[in-house]
Design an enzyme around this catalytic site. Structure first.
Site, short mmCIF file in Angstrom:
data_model
loop_
_atom_site.label_atom_id
_atom_site.label_comp_id
_atom_site.label_asym_id
_atom_site.label_seq_id
_atom_site.Cartn_x
_atom_site.Cartn_y
_atom_site.Cartn_z
N ASP A 176 0.48 -1.25 0.17
CA ASP A 176 0.04 0.09 0.16
C ASP A 176 0.57 1.29 0.22
O ASP A 176 0.79 2.28 -0.70
CB ASP A 176 -0.95 0.47 0.98
N TYR A 226 -6.46 -10.22 9.98
CA TYR A 226 -5.58 -9.78 9.46
C TYR A 226 -4.31 -11.09 10.21
O TYR A 226 -3.36 -11.42 9.29
CB TYR A 226 -5.82 -8.64 9.09
#
Length: 389
Positions: A176, A226
């Site tokens: 990201d 996650y």
């Protein structure tokens, strides 16, 4: 809001004196290669023209003042360079503070405080990397303000990841921040997350558009599921390393995985590792397909990616699966999948130009009937990485 409006708001809040500077860092969408970035695999993200804006002015003391035009009710949040510790009450400012902490940890001392106004047009919790965008924005502000010329844009991406991992507690990979820092207009970045070798691949979609659909189901990535996936993959890798010489799951071909998968003692971990291996190979093939102008094959690989994220990695959810199933069944849609960390957020679809309006109307209507709230659609352009305005 325009740059001029943001500067006017800044002066209204903090006073009109002194020089103000403006910056921008984009969000990203990942076209394929999901949950491979912490498994030593390849990813294929692009920067968006949506992102986070920052207006900044130097202070003479060590005070930090933050204001977000997205969270007006919170007002100005004050802290100082002597209080760079994570704090629940600090809310969103933990992200810029984390980057400042990570700079100082590397020996880049911040000599004075700042007044900062932030505004983002990335929908919050959408999985389009609003947090990474804010981290990269902060990194660029610090590099520019304090003259840290030795800090490259790749360093800023790594510092952003470090701050998210070790200050904010989310064990994210590098993708990201890298996409936000290094984006290039009309190109996606084919990045080997193991070596940080990368190349820009032109995204030429003759007669088609990238459409992002926001499920409006929010998720928090600083979140056990996650980190659990990451742990499962790390354990699977250790088990495989007992029988073969590999450094990451991204080192494996599908054939090697199938030959050695029984070394992984748990069926859930086998599924997680299978996704990491197969998704990495899909990303490699997808980029080759795009170079050959084979957008049809690219779309099929996107569909297969979603299947794997749904059943092997188990990071989808009911609302996202509804959006993907509707999209994949629709004429004019070449491919559709979940994008981002999962458990909500967005899908990314490649849609033929003449089908875009029907896509938005039809999926919007059926989704609202089935789920009870509206989805949001963005027909996106691929933009440049972080920059001074």
């Amino acid at each position: 809001m325009t740059k001029e409006q943001l500067i006017a708001k800044f002066k209204e809040l903090y006073g009109a004196d002194g020089e103000v500077r403006a910056y921008f860092a984009p969000g990203r969408v990942n076209l394929i290669g999901e949950h491979t970035d912490y498994n030593g695999g390849h990813v294929f993200p692009c920067a968006l023209t949506l992102g986070t804006y920052g207006i900044v002015r130097n202070r003479e003391d060590r005070k930090l003042r933050f204001y977000s035009a997205n969270f007006e009710k919170l007002g100005v949040i004050e802290t100082s360079l002597d209080e760079l510790v994570p704090d629940e009450k600090a809310n969103w400012t933990n992200y810029p503070k984390g980057v400042m902490w990570a700079f100082e940890k590397r020996g880049y001392k911040l000599p004075h405080g700042l007044d900062i106004l932030i505004y983002g047009n990335i929908p919050n919790g959408s999985g389009l990397s609003s947090s990474a965008s804010l981290e990269v924005l902060t990194g660029l502000i610090l590099k520019d303000t304090f003259g840290f010329d030795g800090v490259s844009m790749i360093d800023i991406a790594l510092i952003g990841q470090d701050s998210e991992n070790n200050f904010n507690g989310c064990n994210c990979g590098i993708m990201d921040q890298f996409a936000s820092a290094m984006g290039k207009k009309d190109h996606a970045i084919f990045l080997d997350t193991n070596t940080l070798n990368y190349e820009y691949a032109p995204v030429v979609l003759e007669d088609a558009k990238i459409v992002i659909t926001n499920s409006k189901v929010k998720h928090s990535l600083v979140d056990s599921a996650y980190n659990d996936r990451r742990q499962e993959c790390e354990t699977a890798l250790k088990e495989l390393q007992e029988v073969m010489d590999i450094k990451t799951l991204g080192d494996l071909t599908e054939e090697e995985y199938e030959a050695y998968k029984d070394a992984i003692k748990d069926p859930i971990r086998q599924k997680r590792a299978k996704h990491a291996v197969y998704e990495n190979q899909r990303a490699i093939r997808a980029v080759a397909a795009l170079k050959d102008n084979d957008v049809e094959l690219f779309g099929k690989l996107m569909n297969a990616s979603h299947e794997s994220l749904r059943y092997d990695y188990e990071v989808s959810c009911e609302e996202i699966d509804i959006l993907v199933d509707l999209a994949q069944a629709m004429p004019g849609v070449l491919g559709s999948r979940i994008t981002g960390g999962g458990f909500g957020g967005c899908t990314v679809s490649i849609v033929k130009n003449d089908a875009v309006d029907h896509f938005v109307d039809e999926i919007g209507k059926i989704y609202e009937e089935k789920v009870g709230h509206k989805a949001e659609f963005y027909v996106v352009d691929i933009g440049d990485g972080a920059k001074t305005l």
